[in-house]
Design a protein around this motif. Structure first.
Motif, PDB file in Angstrom:
ATOM      1  N   LYS A  50       0.845  -1.191   0.000  1.00 40.23           N
ATOM      2  CA  LYS A  50       0.000   0.000   0.000  1.00 40.23           C
ATOM      3  C   LYS A  50       0.882   1.244   0.000  1.00 40.23           C
ATOM      4  O   LYS A  50       1.684   1.442   0.907  1.00 40.23           O
ATOM      5  CB  LYS A  50      -0.910   0.002   1.230  1.00 40.23           C
ATOM      6  N   THR A  51       0.714   2.073  -1.035  1.00 42.73           N
ATOM      7  CA  THR A  51       1.499   3.298  -1.131  1.00 42.73           C
ATOM      8  C   THR A  51       0.614   4.507  -0.851  1.00 42.73           C
ATOM      9  O   THR A  51      -0.599   4.464  -1.040  1.00 42.73           O
ATOM     10  CB  THR A  51       2.142   3.447  -2.519  1.00 42.73           C
ATOM     11  N   TYR A  52       1.257   5.573  -0.420  1.00 39.54           N
ATOM     12  CA  TYR A  52       0.535   6.817  -0.117  1.00 39.54           C
ATOM     13  C   TYR A  52       1.371   8.001  -0.593  1.00 39.54           C
ATOM     14  O   TYR A  52       2.526   8.135  -0.203  1.00 39.54           O
ATOM     15  CB  TYR A  52       0.270   6.909   1.387  1.00 39.54           C
ATOM     16  N   GLY A  53       0.783   8.831  -1.453  1.00 41.56           N
ATOM     17  CA  GLY A  53       1.444  10.051  -1.893  1.00 41.56           C
ATOM     18  C   GLY A  53       1.961  10.019  -3.310  1.00 41.56           C
ATOM     19  O   GLY A  53       2.186  11.069  -3.910  1.00 41.56           O
ATOM     20  N   TYR A  54       2.166   8.824  -3.861  1.00 40.96           N
ATOM     21  CA  TYR A  54       2.629   8.715  -5.253  1.00 40.96           C
ATOM     22  C   TYR A  54       1.416   8.763  -6.172  1.00 40.96           C
ATOM     23  O   TYR A  54       0.498   7.958  -6.040  1.00 40.96           O
ATOM     24  CB  TYR A  54       3.394   7.410  -5.470  1.00 40.96           C
ATOM     25  N   ASN A  55       1.433   9.698  -7.115  1.00 38.48           N
ATOM     26  CA  ASN A  55       0.292   9.875  -8.013  1.00 38.48           C
ATOM     27  C   ASN A  55       0.747   9.740  -9.466  1.00 38.48           C
ATOM     28  O   ASN A  55       1.386  10.640 -10.008  1.00 38.48           O
ATOM     29  CB  ASN A  55      -0.353  11.252  -7.795  1.00 38.48           C
ATOM     30  N   PRO A  56       0.410   8.632 -10.119  1.00 36.57           N
ATOM     31  CA  PRO A  56       0.802   8.433 -11.518  1.00 36.57           C
ATOM     32  C   PRO A  56      -0.139   9.169 -12.473  1.00 36.57           C
ATOM     33  O   PRO A  56      -0.796   8.573 -13.329  1.00 36.57           O
ATOM     34  CB  PRO A  56       0.695   6.914 -11.684  1.00 36.57           C
ATOM     35  N   SER A  65       5.550   3.843 -12.462  1.00 42.54           N
ATOM     36  CA  SER A  65       4.841   2.980 -11.512  1.00 42.54           C
ATOM     37  C   SER A  65       4.450   1.662 -12.169  1.00 42.54           C
ATOM     38  O   SER A  65       4.496   0.604 -11.522  1.00 42.54           O
ATOM     39  CB  SER A  65       3.613   3.690 -10.946  1.00 42.54           C
ATOM     40  N   ASP A  66       4.072   1.701 -13.447  1.00 42.08           N
ATOM     41  CA  ASP A  66       3.752   0.457 -14.159  1.00 42.08           C
ATOM     42  C   ASP A  66       4.981  -0.447 -14.225  1.00 42.08           C
ATOM     43  O   ASP A  66       4.878  -1.672 -14.040  1.00 42.08           O
ATOM     44  CB  ASP A  66       3.267   0.759 -15.578  1.00 42.08           C
ATOM     45  N   TYR A  67       6.139   0.156 -14.491  1.00 42.48           N
ATOM     46  CA  TYR A  67       7.364  -0.633 -14.549  1.00 42.48           C
ATOM     47  C   TYR A  67       7.669  -1.261 -13.192  1.00 42.48           C
ATOM     48  O   TYR A  67       7.931  -2.478 -13.090  1.00 42.48           O
ATOM     49  CB  TYR A  67       8.550   0.226 -14.989  1.00 42.48           C
ATOM     50  N   ALA A  68       7.641  -0.455 -12.129  1.00 39.01           N
ATOM     51  CA  ALA A  68       7.977  -0.969 -10.801  1.00 39.01           C
ATOM     52  C   ALA A  68       7.010  -2.056 -10.365  1.00 39.01           C
ATOM     53  O   ALA A  68       7.424  -3.096  -9.842  1.00 39.01           O
ATOM     54  CB  ALA A  68       7.978   0.171  -9.791  1.00 39.01           C
ATOM     55  N   THR A  69       5.733  -1.834 -10.595  1.00 35.78           N
ATOM     56  CA  THR A  69       4.726  -2.828 -10.209  1.00 35.78           C
ATOM     57  C   THR A  69       4.919  -4.117 -10.989  1.00 35.78           C
ATOM     58  O   THR A  69       4.801  -5.226 -10.431  1.00 35.78           O
ATOM     59  CB  THR A  69       3.317  -2.264 -10.441  1.00 35.78           C
ATOM     60  N   ILE A 341      13.040   1.305  -5.007  1.00 35.65           N
ATOM     61  CA  ILE A 341      14.268   1.200  -5.795  1.00 35.65           C
ATOM     62  C   ILE A 341      13.948   1.098  -7.280  1.00 35.65           C
ATOM     63  O   ILE A 341      14.583   1.753  -8.124  1.00 35.65           O
ATOM     64  CB  ILE A 341      15.102  -0.018  -5.343  1.00 35.65           C
ATOM     65  N   LYS A 342      12.941   0.308  -7.612  1.00 35.89           N
ATOM     66  CA  LYS A 342      12.591   0.092  -9.019  1.00 35.89           C
ATOM     67  C   LYS A 342      11.993   1.335  -9.661  1.00 35.89           C
ATOM     68  O   LYS A 342      12.299   1.658 -10.815  1.00 35.89           O
ATOM     69  CB  LYS A 342      11.592  -1.072  -9.140  1.00 35.89           C
ATOM     70  N   VAL A 343      11.141   2.056  -8.954  1.00 40.05           N
ATOM     71  CA  VAL A 343      10.422   3.178  -9.567  1.00 40.05           C
ATOM     72  C   VAL A 343      11.336   4.371  -9.832  1.00 40.05           C
ATOM     73  O   VAL A 343      11.021   5.234 -10.667  1.00 40.05           O
ATOM     74  CB  VAL A 343       9.218   3.601  -8.690  1.00 40.05           C
TER      75      VAL A 343
END
Length: 462
Positions: A50-56, A65-69, A341-343
């Motif tokens: 669960k993330t909070y504050g990141y808005n794609p 975010s698609d890449y990291a996920t 790290i990924k994003v």
């Protein structure tokens, strides 16, 4: 320019006050597992994140975010895309229902670390083979370092420079070499020549220094700083007083703070009748992102960028930005570490660069570059996609913002960073309005910031 920031200063919430009651011993967490900085991270990933504050919300954020996920197989990612709010996070911490990963302004990372509400990420970096100061600009890592430990993954470094309206300069008979910030008295004279007024009200501001927003940059120009290496406030440093006194002189030479602010607030900053189209300003301090705004109106503006220099003539690049941090009570710190790290990895930024170029091609715009916070990613993007646009003015501006990046400098992290900022912003307004002298205003700001410092864990340790 942060044109709406001034009105928010008085209402700004002190982060320390919001979080003071929320320590690391809050019961519960947002998922399975315990989060300790010594054994929290593993490459074996599963469960919910669960993330909070990141808005794609745009192609840059979404592609990353698609890449990291996509890289986190077996992990279900859900996002609270609202902006990080200290009160909300304080309530989550008190209730033991924190998200697994947060995105917040780098200015608050040391405060969260001081309150033990986020965990060190040194071992997270090590697990994924990343040396922070190699992957990211040293200044961005300094922003998120507290007592020798790195607490976050930084994103973006969009440094500020002087953005010049050449038509205004030409009409006033001012040359570009007169816009040298290492010669402040010369700059005041140039600003006064460019300023125009009708009926006692300015219609053209010669030089808008973006205060209070960029005050810490001007303090650095004059050799000052807002806090020392330990994070302790230093707002009343004599060099800061000298800088604020100069800003008062500069503002008064152009009609005064209130009249300048009134014109600035009326400008159509993001529209077709913006201040560079209407020649309402000679020079403004702008972060790199604003070049994207003006690119839409490239046929109607005549601009150039000039680096900001310190009094000893050295180029200066300063910027804020966001960062990703892991709450101490994260229920899935391993997944949070991996996603962070990924994003912000070179691979994610490559995805963002590709997506941005697709948008540029579709809209027939100028690719002004991505300023990611990572020199590796910045250089790759510039080499692949930032090409001569056919507009010499914009090419010069874009190249200037890239060229200043090696001179990046941090304001320094502090356990009371937001308190320092709030106190400083208030002091600047009071001083420029003439209600107090710069020395009095900064002395009062220092006292307020020190009260917060004395209540922080860092301050209590001396």
């Amino acid at each position: 320019m942060r044109l709406k920031q001034v009105g928010a200063v008085v209402a700004a919430l002190s982060l320390g006050a919001a979080l003071v009651a929320c320590g690391p011993n809050t019961n519960g967490n947002s998922g399975s597992g315990k989060a300790s900085s010594s054994s929290a991270f593993s490459k074996t990933l599963s469960g919910d994140l669960k993330t909070y504050g990141y808005n794609p919300s745009d192609e840059v954020g979404k592609s990353r975010s698609d890449y990291a996920t996509g890289e986190l197989k077996g992990v279900k990612v859900t996002m609270d895309t609202s902006n990080f709010d200290t009160q909300k996070f304080a309530a989550q911490a008190a209730a033991g229902q924190v998200p697994d990963l947060i995105q917040a302004d780098r200015n608050v990372i040391a405060t969260l670390a001081d309150k033990k509400l986020i965990m060190p990420m040194d071992q997270c970096y090590a697990l994924w083979g990343v040396k922070p100061t190699d992957r990211y600009y040293p200044s961005t890592i300094a922003d998120v370092t507290y007592q020798g430990h790195v607490y976050a993954v930084p994103q973006f470094f969009q440094a500020s420079a002087l953005l010049v309206d050449k038509r205004v300069l030409k009409k006033a008979g001012v040359s570009l070499d007169q816009l040298d910030t290492s010669k402040p008295d010369q700059l005041v004279a140039a600003a006064k020549r460019m300023t125009k007024a009708e009926g006692g009200k300015p219609t053209v501001i010669g030089f808008a220094p973006d205060v209070p927003g960029s005050t810490s940059t001007w303090f650095t120009v004059f050799g000052g700083r807002i806090n020392d290496g330990s994070g302790k406030p230093t707002l009343d440093d004599p060099k800061n007083v000298k800088a604020l006194s100069w800003l008062k002189k500069l503002t008064d030479a152009q009609g005064g703070y209130a009249k300048n602010k009134s014109l600035l607030d009326s400008m159509d900053v993001f529209g077709a009748k913006n201040q560079y189209v209407k020649d309402q300003v000679g020079v403004q301090v702008w972060a790199q992102w604003y070049v994207n705004v003006l690119a839409e109106y490239k046929s109607d503006v005549d601009i150039e960028a000039v680096p900001i220099k310190t009094l000893d003539g050295k180029t200066l690049a300063m910027a804020g930005g966001s960062a990703l941090a892991i709450p101490t009570k994260s229920g899935n710190p391993s997944a949070a570490c991996a996603w962070a790290i990924k994003v912000a990895s070179p691979e994610a930024w490559q995805q963002a660069s590709d997506a941005r170029q697709q948008t540029v091609t579709k809209t027939k715009a100028i690719n002004t570059g991505l300023f990611t916070g990572s020199p590796v990613a910045d250089q790759a993007n510039r080499k692949q996609y930032v090409k001569p646009s056919g507009d010499a003015d914009f090419d010069q501006v874009i190249n200037t913002y890239y060229d200043i990046l090696p001179q990046n400098r941090s304001t320094g992290s502090s356990a009371v960073g937001q308190s320092i900022t709030d106190s400083l912003n208030n002091a600047v307004i009071v001083a420029l309005s003439g209600d107090k002298t710069p020395q009095q205003a900064l002395a009062q700001a220092q006292s307020a910031a020190m009260r917060a410092w004395d209540q922080s864990n860092a301050g209590k340790k001396g």
